[in-house]
Write a protein that holds these residues in place. Sequence first.
Motif, PDB file in Angstrom:
ATOM      1  N   ALA A 176       4.443  -1.339   7.151  1.00 24.28           N
ATOM      2  CA  ALA A 176       4.205  -0.393   6.516  1.00 24.28           C
ATOM      3  C   ALA A 176       3.004   0.364   6.945  1.00 24.28           C
ATOM      4  O   ALA A 176       2.308   1.172   6.484  1.00 24.28           O
ATOM      5  N   ASN A 226       0.964   6.161   4.053  1.00 23.21           N
ATOM      6  CA  ASN A 226       1.370   5.216   3.061  1.00 23.21           C
ATOM      7  C   ASN A 226       0.598   5.355   1.921  1.00 23.21           C
ATOM      8  O   ASN A 226      -0.756   5.182   1.965  1.00 23.21           O
ATOM      9  N   GLY A 234      -2.238   0.206   4.541  1.00 25.56           N
ATOM     10  CA  GLY A 234      -1.133   0.583   5.524  1.00 25.56           C
ATOM     11  C   GLY A 234      -1.860   1.793   6.444  1.00 25.56           C
ATOM     12  O   GLY A 234      -1.436   1.771   7.845  1.00 25.56           O
ATOM     13  N   ALA A 246       4.364   3.031  -2.689  1.00 16.94           N
ATOM     14  CA  ALA A 246       4.669   2.767  -1.517  1.00 16.94           C
ATOM     15  C   ALA A 246       6.259   2.183  -1.577  1.00 16.94           C
ATOM     16  O   ALA A 246       6.973   2.474  -0.889  1.00 16.94           O
ATOM     17  N   PHE A 306       8.426   2.429   2.023  1.00 17.96           N
ATOM     18  CA  PHE A 306       7.654   1.962   2.872  1.00 17.96           C
ATOM     19  C   PHE A 306       8.009   0.341   3.210  1.00 17.96           C
ATOM     20  O   PHE A 306       7.487  -0.040   4.457  1.00 17.96           O
TER      21      PHE A 306
END
Length: 282
Positions: free
Chosen positions: A107, A112, A117, A251, A256
């Motif tokens: 991710a 993010n 991320g 996320a 993600f």
Amino acid sequence: MIFVTGATGALNGATVDHLLQHLPASDLVVVARDVAKADRFARLGVEVRRGDYADPASLPAAYDGADQLLLVSSNDRTADTVELHRSAIDAAVAAGVGRVLYTSHQAAAPDNPFHPGEVHFATEQLLAGSGVPWTSLRYGFYAHSLQWLAGPWRETGVIAVPGDGPVSWTAREDAAEAAAAVLLSDGAHDGPVTLTAPAAPTFAEIADTASELVGRTITSRVLTEAEWLAAQAAAGVPEQMSGFLLGFYRAAQAGFFAGTDPLLGELLGREPRSATEALAAP
């Protein structure tokens, strides 16, 4: 020569163990902040050098002679981790390293909600601009994290989360073995490579799995963020930590961590470990 940082930790330490199954110790160098903690490798004949991202002057000599250098991502949430990674990459360039590999995440993205991320994305941008051949190992979310991200479901009978979405729970043990395989491929994998388990269950699906494991019904419940944060505070979780973890659930809900890729299984030559195995671990 293959150089590995972070080998005193679980991930890259296991990667070195796998490399030692295929290479003589003389072909490896371990770089550690505290060389005493890498004694188990020294006793096997692996050269151990001191190198600390927070001490940039220590790094060029530590990386000198590396054909491939595996950089572990920093997990120091009190530091500017992107700057730490910049120091490591700059030192690799100065030392003339042939290829830099980096432990990233699937991710890696600037938007993010889970802060690591963003860090991984920024680090990959540094690698892309370094002029050195590079490989980013975009691991799936570590499956052992299920033991605490799913909460105390064995006691409560409920997996209560502030956001649900698919997550490609990936065993850290498999990630370490795959990293060794990529290093042994000597440049066969360039740029970002995704290494995940083949499935990405939601927490609702994890609850069904948990029910099968314990032989009783485990349900899932999506709380409001305020409800979840209040429960975390009542459990004594520091506010900074609960805020950090909230980014993970946001996320996950946004997708993600939903992606999967067959490469991990191909590198391992077998089916990767599953989320079920992680959930069942004592």
